[in-house]
Design an enzyme around this catalytic site. Sequence first.
Site, PDB file in Angstrom:
ATOM      1  CB  ALA A  56      -7.786  34.511 -16.519  1.00 47.12           C
ATOM      2  CG  ASP A 251      -3.443  35.712 -15.237  1.00 48.75           C
ATOM      3  OD1 ASP A 251      -3.780  34.734 -15.907  1.00 48.75           O
ATOM      4  OD2 ASP A 251      -2.629  36.555 -15.654  1.00 48.75           O
ATOM      5  CG  ASN A 261      -1.594  40.176 -17.205  1.00 50.36           C
ATOM      6  OD1 ASN A 261      -2.412  39.274 -17.412  1.00 50.36           O
ATOM      7  ND2 ASN A 261      -0.957  40.773 -18.190  1.00 50.36           N
TER       8      ASN A 261
HETATM    9  O1  MRU Z   1       0.718  31.530 -17.800  1.00 49.80           O
HETATM   10  P1  MRU Z   1      -0.455  31.860 -18.653  1.00 49.80           P
HETATM   11  O2  MRU Z   1      -0.214  31.795 -20.100  1.00 49.80           O
HETATM   12  O3  MRU Z   1      -1.693  31.181 -18.212  1.00 49.80           O
HETATM   13  O4  MRU Z   1      -0.592  33.384 -18.326  1.00 49.80           O
HETATM   14  C1  MRU Z   1      -1.764  33.951 -18.079  1.00 49.80           C
HETATM   15  C2  MRU Z   1      -2.092  34.819 -19.154  1.00 49.80           C
HETATM   16  O5  MRU Z   1      -2.573  34.345 -20.159  1.00 49.80           O
HETATM   17  C3  MRU Z   1      -1.763  36.215 -19.062  1.00 49.80           C
HETATM   18  O6  MRU Z   1      -1.326  36.664 -17.844  1.00 49.80           O
HETATM   19  C4  MRU Z   1      -2.858  37.031 -19.693  1.00 49.80           C
HETATM   20  O7  MRU Z   1      -2.336  38.251 -19.986  1.00 49.80           O
HETATM   21  C5  MRU Z   1      -4.061  37.185 -18.821  1.00 49.80           C
HETATM   22  S1  MRU Z   1      -5.059  35.826 -18.831  1.00 49.80           S
HETATM   23  C6  MRU Z   1      -6.207  36.311 -19.939  1.00 49.80           C
END
Ligand code: MRU
Length: 370
Positions: A56, A251, A261
């Site tokens: 995020a 997210d 998330n």
């Molecule tokens: O699909 P991604 O890798 O972008 O997924 C999002 C994330 O990285 C996770 O949900 C994460 O735990 C939170 S974002 C810091």
Amino acid sequence: MNVGGEHYRTIWLKPGDDRVVQIIDQRPLPHEFVIEDLASSDAMARAIKEMHLRGAGLIGAAAGWGMYLAALEAPQSSFETFMAYLHAAGDKLKQTRPTAVNLEWAVDRQQREIASRAQTPAEGVQVARDTAQAIADEDAEFCRRIGEHGARIIEEIYEKKGETVNILTHCNAGWLAFVDYGTATAPMYEAQKRGVPIHVWVDETRPRNQGARLTAWELVQQGVPHTVIADNTGGHLMQHGLVDMVITGADRVTRCGDVANKIGTYLKALAAADNGVPFYVALPSSTLDWTICDGVAEIPIEQRGEEEVKFIQGLHGGEVKRVLLTPPESPAANYGFDVTPARLVRGLITERGVAAASEAGLLDLYPERR
Ligand code: MRU
């Protein structure tokens, strides 16, 4: 953050060429460490969409730098055409990933700052550059503060328990997912610095395995004791008293405390509730979406290509390879995220402190949102 003993951020302006942004390409990790040059807003949009970078906070910082690249390539003949180009580039960036609210937040912040502080395209470029840098610096600083607030919770558990604190985490909300420090990992790194013994259970996090590939790699770089587990292991560990707390990233978090998330987070929260294990979510305020309350109904959930589920990537014979897991003809579904209702969340660890996962709890920390 530490890579082979050297300090890195995940995104920065290329030294000696300020028309190029550099990132760590996360796709070949943990087997290869590659730095990629991005020289246009389209290249940045592709890097976000195809997940050369992800997470995020980093997506937000990348959108900020993407708008700077757009300002460089925009027509410089009049401020109106310059701004029109920036709006189109912002729309393109916003369409790359739907769930992490940081992306939208960063594009809107750039457009607001440029519209209010610049009168010419040249000034617009300068404001875009300053704003992109400010978004990145703020992300790193907020994560550092999250580390301090979260480490206090780990210390309290250690003071009661007197032994290594076992923390379970899902996906990668580490420094790779932000500009530096990370969110879920920042309290771990800070606790380690303070001499609190910790051990981290790392969910592999199918389908893309951000836990097994990225979080595990980060923890190796930082020298944090950890064990990678298959995604379905957490409940069993909790039943046997082997998890003292869960910390995940987010997210998008609604003003009522519902948390989107990585897919699978909700199941960990259910298992944690059933076993009395405190479940924390760490996030900077750029991940708060004040416009919505009911996360299940209102947060858009990205659905990604089926190849992420059907194939798996790893090192074979010294090369990073993808192999097919399923019968080729089996269809696969790939929901990227799920929503954990606020009632399952013990606390939201933010840069301002730990809030109860509720509208009242968040407004106590962010009274300007009342
Ligand atoms: O699909 P991604 O890798 O972008 O997924 C999002 C994330 O990285 C996770 O949900 C994460 O735990 C939170 S974002 C810091």
